[in-house]
Design an enzyme around this catalytic site. Structure first.
Site, short mmCIF file in Angstrom:
data_model
loop_
_atom_site.label_atom_id
_atom_site.label_comp_id
_atom_site.label_asym_id
_atom_site.label_seq_id
_atom_site.Cartn_x
_atom_site.Cartn_y
_atom_site.Cartn_z
N ASN A 138 53.46 52.44 56.43
CA ASN A 138 54.21 52.96 57.57
C ASN A 138 55.70 53.08 57.26
O ASN A 138 56.35 54.03 57.68
CB ASN A 138 53.99 52.07 58.80
CG ASN A 138 52.72 52.49 59.55
OD1 ASN A 138 52.07 53.45 59.17
ND2 ASN A 138 52.40 51.79 60.62
N CYS A 175 53.76 52.69 66.51
CA CYS A 175 53.66 52.00 65.21
C CYS A 175 54.95 51.98 64.39
O CYS A 175 55.47 50.91 64.09
CB CYS A 175 52.53 52.62 64.40
SG CYS A 175 50.91 52.27 65.10
#
Ligand SMILES: NC(=O)c1ccc[n+]([C@@H]2O[C@H](COP(=O)([O-])OP(=O)(O)OC[C@H]3O[C@@H](n4cnc5c(N)ncnc54)[C@H](O)[C@@H]3O)[C@@H](O)[C@H]2O)c1
Length: 433
Positions: A211, A263
């Site tokens: 991420n 996220c």
């Protein structure tokens, strides 16, 4: 196999429905009674394309059930997945693991025999060790292996991502647990989705590294977009020019208003906290977080600038409120910062989103919510494309202009061609072009 999914949100519900579609018997648990009530009556508590049909067909086949009763769902399960939220802890940016540990305690109180507990939630390195310690302390009598199996699905394309993942990462060194996880994912690796077995701590870190890397790619192209504006270059051509290089790749090179969602913002912050705890700074990610935060505010200023010298008293139509198309997720959406900047400057905001209006109203009660793009544009001085929903990709520009007061378009997703918009009589502002 019997699989129990603790947490029936964006990840738990999609994962549970897909596992049942592979032929496993799945019970999805949530402590939110309203979510379970909705699911039991055939309504989806979230918007995710294709999820309603997938859930309905597996419920009808008797492979997918829902409950709020964790204890009964856990008894006899071959694998128990934890898919609860891990939001940013208020104040310091650490991942808030209270839901993970609360679920662990409940599972520990209820397990009946040997099982595998799998953290699918995104959790910092070492969380699996702490989950394991809870089982060792509370339930030394049962054999519970604790595995990390981070999830990489994207909202809006979640079912396809779950069923055809680029890879499956499984963190465990326990041979029995490896076999259970192979059985859980067998339908996928028969399709040749690679399974990567690693240590548990490595697996936990892979999710954050992935991420953070994607957030870095987005932030990189956003800064290059600013440079394009300064030097008179076109960021879309730059993206293409670099993205066709296989070492770089085309994806995540779309300049825009900054990353948001459930996220990237929290996971980049949590990675920085881990780095701080281990006295190993990750300077690149520090810069990414800083640049992205200031970008969202800068986008508010960009819209105000497009409104001219006196924005106060003017009206703006915001098209798209969710952090990306095809979801109703409003968590950390750039629209929140943009709408706040506009409201602070005395601008009235008329807003529309195809799926995110209900959660948006809860978070921004003061906006005027409209039935579609044209309704939002009614009397507006500028229309701003914040999220690139398909519904906004081919707007009837003449119709839009007719209902607006001042024809200005701010295209924060670079959906339109400047020539087309200007030809329709708009002043056009894009990103990096
Ligand atoms: N949303 C995504 O796109 C995505 C993608 C990959 C990974 N993740 C990670 O997956 C995890 C879950 O994310 P999400 O977006 O699905 O969150 P979510 O908030 O949509 O769902 C979490 C659910 O867990 C339930 N819950 C919490 N504690 C519980 C308990 N003790 N028992 C039963 N239910 C409980 C909540 O009521 C909620 O419905 C997070 O760690 C997230 O970072 C999310």
């Amino acid at each position: 196999m019997r699989i129990t999914m603790i947490g029936s949100g964006y990840v738990g519900l999609v994962s549970g429905a897909c596992f049942s579609d592979f032929g496993h018997d799945v019970i999805c648990v949530d402590k939110d009674q309203s979510k379970i009530d909705a699911l039991l009556s055939g309504r989806m508590p979230i918007f995710e394309p294709g999820l309603d049909q997938l859930v309905a067909s597996n419920v009808a086949a008797g492979r997918l059930t829902f409950t709020t009763n964790l204890a009964s769902a856990v008894a006899g399960a071959d694998a128990i997945f934890i898919a609860v939220g891990t939001p940013s802890r208020r104040g310091d940016g650490h991942a808030d693991l209270s839901y993970v540990f609360a679920a662990t305690e409940e599972i520990a109180a209820a397990v009946t025999g040997p099982t595998v507990v799998v953290t699918k939630s995104t959790v910092p390195v070492g969380t699996g060790d702490r989950v394991e310690a809870i089982f060792r302390e509370k339930r030394a009598d049962v054999d519970v292996a604790v595995v990390s199996n981070p999830e990489f699905l994207r909202e809006g394309a979640a079912i396809g991502d779950f069923k055809r993942p680029d890879r499956i990462v499984i963190g465990t060194e326990d041979e029995r647990a490896k076999q259970v996880m192979r059985d859980v994912y067998r339908p996928l690796y028969l399709n040749e989705s690679p399974i990567l077995f690693t240590s548990r701590r490595t697996s936990e870190l892979i999710k954050y590294a992935a991420n953070a890397f994607l957030a870095t790619k987005i932030t990189f192209i956003n800064e290059i977009a600013d440079l394009c504006e300064a030097v008179g270059a076109d960021v879309q051509d730059v993206s293409r020019g670099i993205g066709l290089d296989n070492r770089i790749g085309k994806k995540f090179l779309h300049a825009g208003p900054g990353y948001g969602g459930s996220c990237f913002p929290k996971d980049t912050l949590a990675l920085l906290k881990t780095a701080e705890d281990y006295d190993t700074p990750v300077h690149i990610v520090e810069a990414v977080v800083k640049v992205n935060d200031s970008r969202k505010r800068a986008m508010g200023r960009k819209v105000l600038h497009a409104l001219g010298d006196t924005p106060r008293g003017k009206t703006v139509a915001l098209l798209g409120l969710t952090f990306k198309p095809n979801t109703d997720d409003m968590r950390d959406a750039p629209s929140l910062a943009i709408a706040t900047a506009l409201a602070d400057a005395g601008v009235t905001v008329r807003a529309h989103d195809p799926e995110g209006m209900a959660p948006a109203k809860a978070m921004m009660p003061d906006l005027v919510y409209c039935t579609d793009a044209y309704d939002a544009a009614e009397g507006a001085d500028a229309v701003v494309i914040v999220t690139e929903w398909d519904a906004y990709r081919a707007l009837d520009l003449a119709r839009l202009k007719r209902v607006m007061t001042g024809p200005v378009m701010v295209d924060l997703r670079n959906v339109y061609q400047r020539a087309d918009v200007e030809q329709a009589g708009f002043a056009y502002t894009a990103v990096g072009r």
